[in-house]
Scaffold this motif. Structure first.
Motif, PDB file in Angstrom:
ATOM      1  N   LYS A  58       1.107  -1.226  -0.231  1.00  0.00           N
ATOM      2  CA  LYS A  58       0.219  -0.157   0.035  1.00  0.00           C
ATOM      3  C   LYS A  58       0.788   1.393   0.131  1.00  0.00           C
ATOM      4  CE  LYS A  58      -3.635  -2.314   2.717  1.00  0.00           C
ATOM      5  NZ  LYS A  58      -4.565  -2.336   4.012  1.00  0.00           N
ATOM      6  N   ALA A  59       0.228   2.716  -0.372  1.00  0.00           N
ATOM      7  CA  ALA A  59       0.950   3.674  -0.220  1.00  0.00           C
ATOM      8  C   ALA A  59       1.586   3.881   0.990  1.00  0.00           C
ATOM      9  CB  ALA A  59       0.099   4.643  -0.748  1.00  0.00           C
ATOM     10  N   LYS A  60       2.835   4.031   1.177  1.00  0.00           N
ATOM     11  CA  LYS A  60       3.135   4.309   2.256  1.00  0.00           C
ATOM     12  C   LYS A  60       3.585   5.770   2.933  1.00  0.00           C
ATOM     13  CE  LYS A  60       7.873   3.583   4.826  1.00  0.00           C
ATOM     14  NZ  LYS A  60       7.154   3.098   6.035  1.00  0.00           N
ATOM     15  N   THR A  61       3.146   5.778   4.079  1.00  0.00           N
ATOM     16  CA  THR A  61       3.299   6.972   4.847  1.00  0.00           C
ATOM     17  C   THR A  61       4.072   7.032   5.738  1.00  0.00           C
ATOM     18  OG1 THR A  61       1.227   6.400   6.191  1.00  0.00           O
ATOM     19  CG2 THR A  61       0.714   7.257   3.872  1.00  0.00           C
ATOM     20  N   PHE A  62       4.634   8.374   6.202  1.00  0.00           N
ATOM     21  CA  PHE A  62       5.519   8.483   7.410  1.00  0.00           C
ATOM     22  C   PHE A  62       5.483   9.916   7.672  1.00  0.00           C
ATOM     23  CE2 PHE A  62       7.649   8.550   3.321  1.00  0.00           C
ATOM     24  CZ  PHE A  62       8.397   9.546   3.493  1.00  0.00           C
ATOM     25  N   ASP A  63       5.911  10.191   8.796  1.00  0.00           N
ATOM     26  CA  ASP A  63       6.008  11.634   9.418  1.00  0.00           C
ATOM     27  C   ASP A  63       7.234  12.201   9.176  1.00  0.00           C
ATOM     28  OD1 ASP A  63       3.288  11.566  10.511  1.00  0.00           O
ATOM     29  OD2 ASP A  63       4.152  10.550  12.364  1.00  0.00           O
ATOM     30  N   HIS A  87      13.556   9.254   4.061  1.00  0.00           N
ATOM     31  CA  HIS A  87      13.415   8.221   2.872  1.00  0.00           C
ATOM     32  C   HIS A  87      13.575   6.683   3.823  1.00  0.00           C
ATOM     33  CE1 HIS A  87      14.662   6.612  -1.352  1.00  0.00           C
ATOM     34  NE2 HIS A  87      13.565   6.174  -1.034  1.00  0.00           N
ATOM     35  N   PRO A  88      12.374   6.444   4.436  1.00  0.00           N
ATOM     36  CA  PRO A  88      12.421   5.501   5.271  1.00  0.00           C
ATOM     37  C   PRO A  88      12.922   4.059   4.361  1.00  0.00           C
ATOM     38  CG  PRO A  88      10.464   6.437   5.465  1.00  0.00           C
ATOM     39  CD  PRO A  88      11.280   6.933   4.244  1.00  0.00           C
ATOM     40  N   ASP A  89      13.899   3.296   5.034  1.00  0.00           N
ATOM     41  CA  ASP A  89      14.592   2.162   4.599  1.00  0.00           C
ATOM     42  C   ASP A  89      13.680   1.020   3.770  1.00  0.00           C
ATOM     43  OD1 ASP A  89      16.786   3.116   5.666  1.00  0.00           O
ATOM     44  OD2 ASP A  89      17.027   1.566   6.895  1.00  0.00           O
ATOM     45  N   ASP A  90      12.278   0.912   4.307  1.00  0.00           N
ATOM     46  CA  ASP A  90      11.313  -0.224   4.068  1.00  0.00           C
ATOM     47  C   ASP A  90      10.523   0.403   2.844  1.00  0.00           C
ATOM     48  OD1 ASP A  90       9.754   1.525   5.536  1.00  0.00           O
ATOM     49  OD2 ASP A  90       8.794  -0.056   6.436  1.00  0.00           O
ATOM     50  N   THR A  91      10.751   1.596   2.248  1.00  0.00           N
ATOM     51  CA  THR A  91      10.140   2.143   1.080  1.00  0.00           C
ATOM     52  C   THR A  91      10.283   1.345  -0.350  1.00  0.00           C
ATOM     53  OG1 THR A  91      10.140   4.451   1.989  1.00  0.00           O
ATOM     54  CG2 THR A  91       9.660   4.185  -0.378  1.00  0.00           C
ATOM     55  N   VAL A  92       9.221   0.838  -0.887  1.00  0.00           N
ATOM     56  CA  VAL A  92       9.410   0.130  -2.109  1.00  0.00           C
ATOM     57  C   VAL A  92       9.364   0.835  -3.022  1.00  0.00           C
ATOM     58  CG1 VAL A  92       8.632  -2.059  -3.359  1.00  0.00           C
ATOM     59  CG2 VAL A  92       8.493  -1.780  -0.733  1.00  0.00           C
ATOM     60  N   TYR A 134       9.055  16.582   8.966  1.00  0.00           N
ATOM     61  CA  TYR A 134       8.823  17.988   9.498  1.00  0.00           C
ATOM     62  C   TYR A 134       7.327  18.604   8.974  1.00  0.00           C
ATOM     63  CZ  TYR A 134       9.592  23.039  10.379  1.00  0.00           C
ATOM     64  OH  TYR A 134       9.581  24.472  10.562  1.00  0.00           O
ATOM     65  N   PHE A 135       7.141  18.504   7.728  1.00  0.00           N
ATOM     66  CA  PHE A 135       6.053  19.386   7.320  1.00  0.00           C
ATOM     67  C   PHE A 135       4.561  18.575   7.390  1.00  0.00           C
ATOM     68  CE2 PHE A 135       9.721  20.411   4.792  1.00  0.00           C
ATOM     69  CZ  PHE A 135       9.670  21.827   4.904  1.00  0.00           C
ATOM     70  N   GLY A 136       4.767  17.332   7.757  1.00  0.00           N
ATOM     71  CA  GLY A 136       3.596  16.390   8.177  1.00  0.00           C
ATOM     72  C   GLY A 136       3.557  15.038   7.752  1.00  0.00           C
ATOM     73  N   ASN A 137       2.600  14.272   7.915  1.00  0.00           N
ATOM     74  CA  ASN A 137       2.488  13.101   7.525  1.00  0.00           C
ATOM     75  C   ASN A 137       2.270  12.847   6.005  1.00  0.00           C
ATOM     76  OD1 ASN A 137       0.278  10.251   6.865  1.00  0.00           O
ATOM     77  ND2 ASN A 137       1.893  10.090   8.672  1.00  0.00           N
ATOM     78  N   THR A 138       3.059  12.056   5.390  1.00  0.00           N
ATOM     79  CA  THR A 138       3.212  12.132   4.015  1.00  0.00           C
ATOM     80  C   THR A 138       3.480  10.737   3.455  1.00  0.00           C
ATOM     81  OG1 THR A 138       4.772  13.430   2.355  1.00  0.00           O
ATOM     82  CG2 THR A 138       5.830  12.352   4.295  1.00  0.00           C
ATOM     83  N   GLY A 139       3.345  10.839   1.924  1.00  0.00           N
ATOM     84  CA  GLY A 139       3.890   9.904   1.189  1.00  0.00           C
ATOM     85  C   GLY A 139       4.893  10.377   0.183  1.00  0.00           C
ATOM     86  N   LEU A 140       5.809   9.410  -0.505  1.00  0.00           N
ATOM     87  CA  LEU A 140       6.854  10.011  -1.335  1.00  0.00           C
ATOM     88  C   LEU A 140       6.678   9.463  -2.714  1.00  0.00           C
ATOM     89  CD1 LEU A 140       9.794  11.270  -1.885  1.00  0.00           C
ATOM     90  CD2 LEU A 140      10.425   8.851  -1.264  1.00  0.00           C
ATOM     91  N   ILE A 141       6.641  10.416  -3.882  1.00  0.00           N
ATOM     92  CA  ILE A 141       6.419  10.283  -5.168  1.00  0.00           C
ATOM     93  C   ILE A 141       7.317   9.223  -5.601  1.00  0.00           C
ATOM     94  CG2 ILE A 141       6.217  11.056  -7.428  1.00  0.00           C
ATOM     95  CD1 ILE A 141       5.157  13.710  -6.184  1.00  0.00           C
ATOM     96  N   ASP A 142       7.204   8.280  -6.273  1.00  0.00           N
ATOM     97  CA  ASP A 142       7.924   7.288  -6.745  1.00  0.00           C
ATOM     98  C   ASP A 142       8.598   7.780  -8.181  1.00  0.00           C
ATOM     99  OD1 ASP A 142       9.654   5.208  -7.251  1.00  0.00           O
ATOM    100  OD2 ASP A 142       8.014   3.748  -7.314  1.00  0.00           O
ATOM    101  N   VAL A 143       9.625   8.339  -8.156  1.00  0.00           N
ATOM    102  CA  VAL A 143      10.015   8.957  -9.537  1.00  0.00           C
ATOM    103  C   VAL A 143      10.376   7.911 -10.352  1.00  0.00           C
ATOM    104  CG1 VAL A 143      10.358  11.187  -8.769  1.00  0.00           C
ATOM    105  CG2 VAL A 143      12.241   9.785  -8.494  1.00  0.00           C
ATOM    106  N   PHE A 144      10.801   6.651  -9.862  1.00  0.00           N
ATOM    107  CA  PHE A 144      11.242   5.541 -10.845  1.00  0.00           C
ATOM    108  C   PHE A 144      10.150   4.732 -11.358  1.00  0.00           C
ATOM    109  CE2 PHE A 144      14.168   6.335  -7.218  1.00  0.00           C
ATOM    110  CZ  PHE A 144      15.392   6.280  -8.007  1.00  0.00           C
TER     111      PHE A 144
END
Length: 805
Positions: A353-358, A403-408, A360-370
């Motif tokens: 599922k879309a990974k979220t994490f906290d 960039h959490p280590d377990d981000t896929v 400075y700017f808030g709870n977020t996801g990261l765009i997978d530019v790959f």
């Protein structure tokens, strides 16, 4: 335990065994070697550039993000002996020891580099070990504040923000797994993964690169000279496209302008004070009223910017290009969160599922530019903004900052691709701009990337530097270290970004004076102290006015540096050991440590003042003859000299034999013209002949160089007995090219009034007063006080000659 500690312990335990040769086959540019551990390919891209790619059985390999060159057809030869192979191009030889499998690289009879352990794999780490020679210096590693020579250092290969850094940092925003050696080779560890470099720290004679996965490949680049190394390296990894001329102008930038009224007001303030301006940078508030909670909206805040298209159009008409900040994070509180999730744009977690994490700017996801789906979603937003009139992209936090280590990601885990994230992001934006806006030169400013990111027009900066004298001190070191690896537009937030309780006027002035001779002139800071000079006292403004004006008058010279960079990778800021004098290599090696004095192109030597209250400043001379730009004082040799300074000056020297073309002052590059040129020549008895060049095009058409839509102006000087001869040549066409130019040739260091001056055999009158010289055409004037001779002429022909006796 540190990563390298694990690796060294593992190696010493005897658990890693070197591979043994089994067979080989030469196929075009590549020698394929089979070993008992897997495959090794040695591929030549150029006669002086070879990649060693180890593909051990069962080891995952990611693609190369750095290499962009297609191999040219080369004639290679292989010779086999009982215990070795020898692979040779016309310039480079690789000796391959069979048992154990180990490589050594030679240029002629000179050993450049040799594997010590060669490839190793330990637990989830792999990498390479090389032997270092005595007294070998190693430059590179990307952004670090460690001194120019990084030998004896160990540091992470992991792009990471260092907020408020000053005089020391081993890990920063933009790491590069590459070094340039004083032995005239360049080594690139072609790996995007989290890793570490040990440049003789754990063992003084060993250099080691290691990473958590990625790609088990390295590239060796050779060359006759250090500039040749850069030329060969950037041919492999890609060269910086020629930017739009406005990129070299002045930027209004801060954290940040909160609404349209503020944005318009700052531009108006520059115009009222007649201070040139070419760009306006909008930080976070263009998409939200607060720092937190809005990242990922990626759309104008209608309350603060109710008419963005009209604002952009008005600014453009006034010669101001607007740049917007964007980040790769989409907060779960943003207006686009669900849209991004539905589009498959967010990187996943282990649960799919879309990974979220906290952060400075808030709870977020990261765009997978790959991920192609994420690229398509992200690009359509950029496309819409560009269609509205946005001129440039600012990509911030692209290390990524969190960039959490377990981000896929689509092609691997976070740690496998971390250092290529900003690179892939820039790739997406650049190619989208070229595809959808083919008449526009892209502007892409980003904080992080990887080797080769320069080919996407990346304009990096040195991050959130402390607003202090300590923050100013390492800026030359950072710029020179990055420039050696293709990043010619690396620059700092002028004035310093982070902190500072009150305005330090002297620090601000010194930083902006230095900025005239760095690639991008962009004061930027937290808003409690204004970064823009227009909001400071009149003395500060008037002290800096001639410096900003000089930046614009130097546009012909600076744009020519940009042209040279796009052809060869030569940085705009250049280290002193690049000096083309005839002194021994030992002197060059000593100059490798110099981290304050530097060249701006070939003509200028600059030494920023980085301490308060001084009346003189030390400058390292590289050899030859130099003149103080401000007072004409002559310096010679290769020692250190103390150059007198006031608050109005920093050491700026000009090399004897230099041509420096300058244009008339404009308030925006929109009004730039080379119709009137002033060509300065710095004469000296030590220089019998000299040459220079100037590149001109319309300042905006992409591929102008490739398509031949440009003009080259070449300048030549020859001294024979009592005569000085100049020859001016011009060739090439582009839209808007002046049919003729009013050229004023200024000869510096002229000790006497000339007896005869002619242009193409026609006598030129020498007038006694400057006022008459200013009013008339095809005349000359000698100023005894400044020892300057000025000759004014109408340059129409493709070739003109000036004779002075």
């Amino acid at each position: 335990m540190r990563l390298l500690g694990i690796v060294f312990s593992f190696l010493c335990s005897g658990a890693v065994f070197a591979a043994q040769y089994q067979a080989h086959q030469l196929d075009g540019n590549t020698l394929h070697i089979q070993s008992d551990k897997g495959k090794l390919s040695l591929q030549f891209y150029q006669p002086e550039v070879v990649e060693a790619f180890y593909q051990n059985n069962g080891v995952k390999q990611l693609p190369s993000f750095s290499i962009s060159q297609q191999p040219a057809a080369l004639a290679l030869s292989v010779a086999e002996a009982a215990d070795s192979l020898t692979l040779s191009s016309a310039a480079l030889t690789v000796k391959i020891n069979k048992a154990p499998l180990r490589l050594s690289y030679y240029r002629g009879d000179q050993l450049l580099l040799a594997e010590e352990q060669g490839y190793f794999a330990a637990e989830n780490q792999h990498g390479f070990r090389f032997a270092l020679s005595k007294d070998e210096k190693l430059l590179g590693g990307g952004q670090r504040v460690l001194g120019m020579d990084r030998r004896g250092q160990t540091f992470p290969l992991y792009n990471k923000a260092h907020y408020g850094y000053s005089t020391e940092s081993s890990q920063m925003y933009f790491s590069l797994p590459a070094v340039m050696s004083s032995n005239k080779y360049l080594l690139l560890f072609d790996n995007s993964a989290k890793g570490e470099a040990d440049l003789g720290a754990s063992n003084a004679d060993i250099m080691q690169f290691s990473a958590e996965g990625g790609r088990s490949s390295y590239v060796v680049v050779a060359g006759d000279t250090y500039p040749a190394l850069i030329n060969n390296y950037t041919a492999l990894t890609g060269r910086q496209p020629l930017p739009a001329r406005w990129t070299l102008g002045n930027y209004a930038s801060r954290f940040g302008y909160r609404n349209e009224a503020e944005a318009r007001a700052v531009v108006q303030k520059f115009r009222q004070l007649k201070l040139p301006l070419d760009a306006l940078v909008l930080d976070l508030y263009w998409f939200g009223p607060d720092i937190k909670g809005h990242m990922g909206n990626l759309a104008w805040d209608p309350n603060a910017f109710p008419q963005p298209e009209k604002m952009l159009a008005d600014l453009s008409a006034d010669g101001v290009n607007t740049i917007l900040v964007t980040e790769p994070f989409v907060l779960t509180t943003s207006k686009r969160w669900q849209e991004a999730v539905d589009a498959g744009a967010i990187a996943l977690g282990p649960d799919g599922k879309a990974k979220t994490f906290d952060f400075y700017f808030g709870n977020t996801g990261l765009i997978d530019v790959f991920n192609p789906a994420a690229q398509q979603w992200f690009w359509q937003i950029y496309q819409g903004l560009a269609e509205q009139g946005v001129a440039g992209v600012w990509g911030d936090l692209g290390e990524p900052e969190v960039h959490p280590d377990d981000t896929v990601h689509a092609i691997g885990m976070a740690n496998e691709v971390h250092n290529a994230f900003g690179h892939q992001w820039a790739d997406m934006v650049y190619n989208g701009m070229r595809r959808n806006f083919p008449k526009q030169r892209p502007f892409i400013m980003m904080r992080a990337g990887a080797p080769g990111s320069q080919r996407f027009g990346m304009v990096p900066w040195t991050g959130d530097v402390e607003r202090s004298w300590g923050g100013l001190k390492p800026q030359v070191e950072l710029a020179l270290s990055m420039g050696l690896f293709g990043f010619g537009y690396i620059h700092s937030d002028l004035g310093g970004f982070a902190g500072g309780e009150q305005f330090d006027k002297e620090l601000y002035i010194r930083w902006l004076q230095y900025g005239v001779f760095q690639p991008v002139y962009r004061p930027h800071a937290q808003e409690h102290i204004a970064p823009e000079m227009v909001f400071h006292d009149s003395h500060t403004i008037e002290t800096l006015r001639p410096w900003l004006n000089l930046r614009y008058q130097l546009l012909p010279y600076n744009y020519t540096l940009a042209y040279q960079n796009s052809l060869t990778g030569m940085p705009l800021m250049r280290p002193l050991f690049f000096y083309k004098d005839s002194f021994a290599d030992a002197a060059n090696t000593t100059l490798m440590d110099e981290k304050n004095s530097y060249f701006w192109g070939d003509a200028f030597l600059v030494a920023p003042v980085t301490e308060p209250g001084v009346t003189s400043w030390p400058v390292q001379l590289p050899g030859g003859v130099w003149f103080d730009y401000f007072n004409g004082q002559r310096y010679a040799g290769n020692g250190k000299v103390e150059v007198p300074v006031t608050l109005d000056t920093i050491p700026v020297l000009v090399k004897a034999g230099s041509f420096v073309p300058m244009a008339e002052l404009v308030q925006s590059t929109q009004h730039y013209s080379s119709r009137k040129l002033t060509l300065h020549y710095y004469a000296d008895s030590s220089v019998d002949c000299a040459k220079g060049e100037m590149y001109e095009d319309d300042g905006k058409t992409p591929d102008a160089i490739v398509n031949g839509q440009f003009e080259r102006l070449n300048f030549y000087y020859l001294k024979q007995d009592s005569e000085q001869k100049f020859e001016l040549r011009r060739s090439g066409e582009y839209a808007g090219k002046p049919e003729s130019r009013e050229l004023t040739l200024v000869l510096h260091n002229q000790s006497a009034t000339p007896s005869h001056i002619s242009v193409d055999g026609r006598y030129v009158q020498l007038v006694p007063q400057q006022a008459r010289f200013n009013r008339m055409q095809n005349v000359a004037w000698y100023d005894k006080a400044s020892r300057q001779l000025k000759v004014k002429l109408d340059w129409q022909a493709d070739k003109q000659q000036i004779l002075i006796r």
